[in-house]
Scaffold this active site. Structure first.
Site, PDB file in Angstrom:
ATOM      1  CB  VAL A  73      43.600  46.128  45.410  1.00  0.00           C
ATOM      2  CG1 VAL A  73      42.311  45.417  45.031  1.00  0.00           C
ATOM      3  CG2 VAL A  73      44.159  45.596  46.727  1.00  0.00           C
ATOM      4  CE  LYS A  74      45.419  45.702  35.981  1.00  0.00           C
ATOM      5  NZ  LYS A  74      46.188  44.817  35.080  1.00  0.00           N
ATOM      6  CB  ILE A  75      39.388  48.000  41.276  1.00  0.00           C
ATOM      7  CG1 ILE A  75      40.063  47.797  42.630  1.00  0.00           C
ATOM      8  CG2 ILE A  75      37.895  48.035  41.423  1.00  0.00           C
ATOM      9  CD1 ILE A  75      39.951  49.021  43.522  1.00  0.00           C
TER      10      ILE A  75
END
Ligand code: G3P
Length: 217
Positions: A86-88
């Protein structure tokens, strides 16, 4: 050192995978739009397609910028495939979300890192990866590779396990400089990776070997 390809183009991902040296893929909303992939459903299906091509980690970026929204979106993305990271974004709620995911055992990539202070926060929040943008710093006359060196020093000082994913890598020399500094991962275009193959003496030497072989056969 891991090699990720920074694209949403399936042909390029297949080509890099076929080379046998690919460790993963990074994407972002701009790269998706470049391939004409729009709409939630199509984007989700595209992540599924990428996961089918590669064996390694695939970064999928959340669009929400508030904590609740990032958690909801990130959990849905992570449930697609164990390869999903998950890229945040590197913002206050992003750091909170990173901590939340890290406690849940969900892999994260904190993106849009432009300072070593931001890198320190990402590591403290337990990020799996963090992405400093080398090329975009170079674009504004700031030393992108210098930032990678600073982060390496800080992480080594304290034994942080967060992996330095050098992003916005634009060319082959960026890859080699990141390798010397000790970045854990680089992500860049296929052309930058393929640049590592090239040396004129290899071409000249091979042509000579083949021509000498022909003389005796
Ligand atoms: O991985 C980040 C990357 O997609 C940004 O690259 O070339 O748009 O700065 P660039």
């Amino acid at each position: 050192m891991k090699f990720f390809i920074d694209t949403a183009n399936l042909d390029q991902i297949r080509e890099a995978q076929a080379l046998g040296i690919l460790d993963g893929v990074t994407t972002n909303p701009s790269l998706m739009a470049k391939e004409g992939i729009t709409g939630k459903e199509n984007i989700i299906n595209h992540y599924r397609a990428i996961c089918e091509i590669v064996d390694g980690d695939v970064s999928a970026e959340v669009i929400a910028t508030d904590f609740e929204g990032m958690i909801q979106e990130g959990e849905a993305l992570a449930s697609l495939n164990p390869q999903i990271v998950v890229k945040i974004p590197m913002i206050k709620d992003g750091i909170k979300a990173c901590k939340y995911f890290s406690e849940k055992g969900i892999k994260t990539n904190v993106t849009l890192i432009f300072s070593s202070g931001q890198a320190l926060l990402a590591a403290k929040a337990g990020a799996t990866y963090m992405s400093p943008f080398v090329g975009r710093l170079d674009d504004i006359s700031t030393d992108g590779l210098g930032l990678i060196s600073e982060i390496r020093l800080i992480y080594d000082n304290y034994g942080f396990k967060t992996q330095i994913l050098a992003a916005s890598v634009r060319h082959t020399m960026h890859i080699m400089d990141c390798a010397k500094i000790g970045a854990d991962v680089i992500t860049g275009p296929l052309s930058a990776i393929e640049g590592l193959l090239k040396h004129p003496l290899t071409d000249i030497g091979l042509a000579q070997f083949l021509s000498d072989y022909k003389k005796g056969n």
